[in-house]
Design a protein around this motif. Structure first.
Motif, PDB file in Angstrom:
ATOM      1  N   ASP A  58       0.833  -1.199   0.000  1.00 52.33           N
ATOM      2  CA  ASP A  58       0.000   0.000   0.000  1.00 52.33           C
ATOM      3  C   ASP A  58       0.871   1.253   0.000  1.00 52.33           C
ATOM      4  OD1 ASP A  58      -2.531   1.303   0.020  1.00 52.33           O
ATOM      5  OD2 ASP A  58      -2.435   1.500   2.199  1.00 52.33           O
ATOM      6  N   TYR A  62       1.384   4.013  -3.143  1.00 56.40           N
ATOM      7  CA  TYR A  62       1.180   5.431  -2.841  1.00 56.40           C
ATOM      8  C   TYR A  62       2.398   6.240  -3.295  1.00 56.40           C
ATOM      9  CZ  TYR A  62       0.661   9.607   0.130  1.00 56.40           C
ATOM     10  OH  TYR A  62       0.569  10.891   0.616  1.00 56.40           O
ATOM     11  N   THR A  77      -6.202   5.114  -0.845  1.00 54.56           N
ATOM     12  CA  THR A  77      -6.579   3.808  -1.372  1.00 54.56           C
ATOM     13  C   THR A  77      -8.102   3.706  -1.444  1.00 54.56           C
ATOM     14  OG1 THR A  77      -4.676   2.901  -0.194  1.00 54.56           O
ATOM     15  CG2 THR A  77      -6.270   1.318  -1.073  1.00 54.56           C
ATOM     16  N   THR A  78      -8.619   3.297  -2.592  1.00 54.90           N
ATOM     17  CA  THR A  78     -10.058   3.074  -2.718  1.00 54.90           C
ATOM     18  C   THR A  78     -10.403   1.606  -2.931  1.00 54.90           C
ATOM     19  OG1 THR A  78     -10.011   3.522  -5.093  1.00 54.90           O
ATOM     20  CG2 THR A  78     -10.497   5.385  -3.624  1.00 54.90           C
ATOM     21  N   TYR A 130      -6.084   3.825  -6.316  1.00 54.94           N
ATOM     22  CA  TYR A 130      -6.013   5.039  -5.495  1.00 54.94           C
ATOM     23  C   TYR A 130      -6.876   6.123  -6.110  1.00 54.94           C
ATOM     24  CZ  TYR A 130      -2.518   4.312  -1.897  1.00 54.94           C
ATOM     25  OH  TYR A 130      -1.867   3.916  -0.765  1.00 54.94           O
TER      26      TYR A 130
END
Length: 137
Positions: A58, A62, A77-78, A130
């Motif tokens: 993660d 990013y 984060t989606t 994201y």
């Protein structure tokens, strides 16, 4: 942003985790990030925990996105999916190799492969999406 700028961003904006992670390389193909594995990353049985591996991917995705768009702190984060395939042993840093699959105005999609340092076996595979906040026009 290059590796030095991303590591500086980690130190200034995420000092709580900056000592655990380091961007090793970033180029047009993607980004490689290291998790300096320590006792805080282990679960009972002496293996690096799944949440620690997830956190590595993660964070790396990013940072990969920031390497392209600059220091946008509110990219979030989606969606995330991770497959854990092998048990990592304690005592070795983990590396994730990420690549950007799509970078749009509002969404970015990337994937990552996690390996133990010095080992080609894939420990985990992840896909991340994201959300990128609107930029000033």
């Amino acid at each position: 942003m290059d590796a030095a700028a991303l590591n500086a961003f980690l130190a200034s904006d995420f000092p709580q985790v900056a000592n655990d992670y380091r961007v090793e390389a970033v180029d047009e193909a993607g980004l490689i990030c290291r998790m300096i594995a320590g006792p805080q990353h282990l679960r009972p049985g002496g293996t690096v925990s799944g949440p620690s591996m997830f956190g590595l991917v993660d964070l790396a995705v990013y940072l990969l996105i920031l390497s392209r768009i600059g220091p946008v702190g509110l990219a979030v984060t989606t969606n995330a999916s991770i497959d854990f395939m092998r048990k990592p042993r304690a005592g070795r840093d983990l590396l994730v190799e990420t690549r950007l699959l799509k970078l749009g105005r509002s969404l970015a999609v990337a994937d990552g492969l996690v390996r133990a340092e010095g080992d080609e076996a894939i420990l985990a595979r992840a896909s991340m999406t994201y959300s990128i906040p609107p930029r000033d026009r």
